[in-house]
Design a protein around this motif. Structure first.
Motif, PDB file in Angstrom:
ATOM      1  N   HIS A 107      44.468  51.027  45.267  1.00 37.31           N
ATOM      2  CA  HIS A 107      43.907  51.551  46.505  1.00 37.31           C
ATOM      3  C   HIS A 107      43.014  52.754  46.223  1.00 37.31           C
ATOM      4  O   HIS A 107      41.931  52.876  46.777  1.00 37.31           O
ATOM      5  CB  HIS A 107      45.025  51.937  47.467  1.00 37.31           C
ATOM      6  CG  HIS A 107      45.658  50.772  48.147  1.00 37.31           C
ATOM      7  ND1 HIS A 107      44.931  49.821  48.830  1.00 37.31           N
ATOM      8  CD2 HIS A 107      46.933  50.378  48.251  1.00 37.31           C
ATOM      9  CE1 HIS A 107      45.743  48.909  49.333  1.00 37.31           C
ATOM     10  NE2 HIS A 107      46.968  49.217  48.988  1.00 37.31           N
TER      11      HIS A 107
ATOM     12  N   THR B  36      47.541  50.957  54.529  1.00 39.40           N
ATOM     13  CA  THR B  36      48.082  51.717  53.397  1.00 39.40           C
ATOM     14  C   THR B  36      47.022  52.653  52.841  1.00 39.40           C
ATOM     15  O   THR B  36      47.291  53.805  52.515  1.00 39.40           O
ATOM     16  CB  THR B  36      48.546  50.772  52.290  1.00 39.40           C
ATOM     17  OG1 THR B  36      49.441  49.809  52.833  1.00 39.40           O
ATOM     18  CG2 THR B  36      49.247  51.531  51.196  1.00 39.40           C
ATOM     19  N   ARG B  37      45.798  52.136  52.763  1.00 39.88           N
ATOM     20  CA  ARG B  37      44.718  52.940  52.205  1.00 39.88           C
ATOM     21  C   ARG B  37      44.448  54.140  53.099  1.00 39.88           C
ATOM     22  O   ARG B  37      44.221  55.254  52.609  1.00 39.88           O
ATOM     23  CB  ARG B  37      43.459  52.081  52.041  1.00 39.88           C
ATOM     24  CG  ARG B  37      42.706  52.361  50.777  1.00 39.88           C
ATOM     25  CD  ARG B  37      42.209  51.090  50.139  1.00 39.88           C
ATOM     26  NE  ARG B  37      41.589  50.160  51.058  1.00 39.88           N
ATOM     27  CZ  ARG B  37      41.559  48.855  50.851  1.00 39.88           C
ATOM     28  NH1 ARG B  37      42.076  48.343  49.764  1.00 39.88           N
ATOM     29  NH2 ARG B  37      40.985  48.052  51.706  1.00 39.88           N
TER      30      ARG B  37
ATOM     31  N   SER C  99      39.720  51.626  45.083  1.00 42.34           N
ATOM     32  CA  SER C  99      38.885  51.200  46.212  1.00 42.34           C
ATOM     33  C   SER C  99      38.273  52.417  46.899  1.00 42.34           C
ATOM     34  O   SER C  99      37.069  52.454  47.174  1.00 42.34           O
ATOM     35  CB  SER C  99      39.703  50.415  47.231  1.00 42.34           C
ATOM     36  OG  SER C  99      40.276  49.274  46.637  1.00 42.34           O
ATOM     37  N   LEU C 100      39.119  53.389  47.158  1.00 43.05           N
ATOM     38  CA  LEU C 100      38.662  54.593  47.847  1.00 43.05           C
ATOM     39  C   LEU C 100      37.612  55.324  47.019  1.00 43.05           C
ATOM     40  O   LEU C 100      36.623  55.831  47.560  1.00 43.05           O
ATOM     41  CB  LEU C 100      39.855  55.512  48.129  1.00 43.05           C
ATOM     42  CG  LEU C 100      40.840  54.979  49.167  1.00 43.05           C
ATOM     43  CD1 LEU C 100      42.094  55.828  49.225  1.00 43.05           C
ATOM     44  CD2 LEU C 100      40.179  54.903  50.530  1.00 43.05           C
TER      45      LEU C 100
ATOM     46  N   ASP D  36      42.294  48.815  55.357  1.00 42.15           N
ATOM     47  CA  ASP D  36      43.713  48.680  55.029  1.00 42.15           C
ATOM     48  C   ASP D  36      44.533  49.895  55.474  1.00 42.15           C
ATOM     49  O   ASP D  36      44.181  51.030  55.160  1.00 42.15           O
ATOM     50  CB  ASP D  36      43.871  48.475  53.517  1.00 42.15           C
ATOM     51  CG  ASP D  36      45.308  48.145  53.163  1.00 42.15           C
ATOM     52  OD1 ASP D  36      45.698  46.985  53.321  1.00 42.15           O
ATOM     53  OD2 ASP D  36      46.048  49.080  52.767  1.00 42.15           O
TER      54      ASP D  36
ATOM     55  N   ALA E 174      36.980  50.046  52.872  1.00 46.06           N
ATOM     56  CA  ALA E 174      38.078  50.873  52.382  1.00 46.06           C
ATOM     57  C   ALA E 174      39.034  51.253  53.509  1.00 46.06           C
ATOM     58  O   ALA E 174      40.249  51.256  53.342  1.00 46.06           O
ATOM     59  CB  ALA E 174      37.525  52.130  51.719  1.00 46.06           C
TER      60      ALA E 174
END
Lengths: 116, 116
Positions: B61, B28-29, B64-65, B26, B23
DNA sequence: CCAACGTGCAACCATTGGGTTGCGAATGTA
DNA sequence: TACATTCGCAACCCAATGGTTGCACGTTGG
């Protein structure tokens, strides 16, 4: 932690936590990092022997790690020996701690405001 | 750090450091993580406003988080509010510290052996 | 009640990334 | 010198990933 760790050129230590996080994302790469740390010293061929992937795959991973500044290499005779240079971990570590800390601060502030 | 942080279901906290590292890989994440931490509370639409990507990208995202257990969500009215749940960071943090520590130990042992 | 807003789902696209194989060059050893 | 390692480069493959757009479904407020 992480003394300058002499010997083994850090191979262009790449700035910012980005490459470090990117490097740590892959499980195999983390395994390699642990392995090279545990042995103190290793070649791609040696590492590949204990892993389910080819030597070339390991080489690529080591290059990623080197790009993140997490390993350095040194040529000795006909083999290329890699060693850990964990300093860049600090930056990533700090990032994580900061996020957690900021969050805890916010919780505290809310709690205090609520108690009043 | 990282008190249990009440409210907002942790959305199936996923075991092991693997999903956390994945996670965090990335940029952006990570930015989203910081943003939601800083605001204390945010929706995908809000976050997307401050980012160079679409809302849907942000949603992905956030998923994902959430899969990594780093955020929890809560539906309020017609909007879905996300908040930070930084507990899983600890495991990843430990992993990194351990690698660094093992390395320092090795250096120490070598140094001591050398001094003798 | 209806329009506006926000969400969720699905399809689709381009790029990255981990992995493999093959091969030629350099180095150490019998 | 001849042989066996070990490395480094390049090409190629396929799956995962970050991103987009379009659209249908709840929710809220005038």
């Amino acid at each position: 932690m992480t003394a300058p760790s002499p010997g083994a050129t850090p191979s262009a230590a790449a700035t910012g936590p980005d490459p470090v996080f990117a490097a740590l994302a892959d499980p195999t790469r983390r395994q390699i990092l642990q392995a090279v740390g545990g042995r103190g010293d290793a070649t791609a061929t040696e590492l590949a022997a204990d892993l389910p992937v080819s030597r070339q795959a390991v080489v690529k991973h080591l290059q990623s790690l080197a790009a993140a500044g997490l390993v350095g290499s040194e040529r000795v005779g006909r083999e290329q020996r890699y060693r850990l240079t964990p300093a860049p971990l600090d930056e990533a570590l700090r990032w994580m701690v900061d996020v957690g800390a900021a969050w805890d601060d916010r919780l505290d502030r809310l709690r205090r405001q609520f108690d009043r």
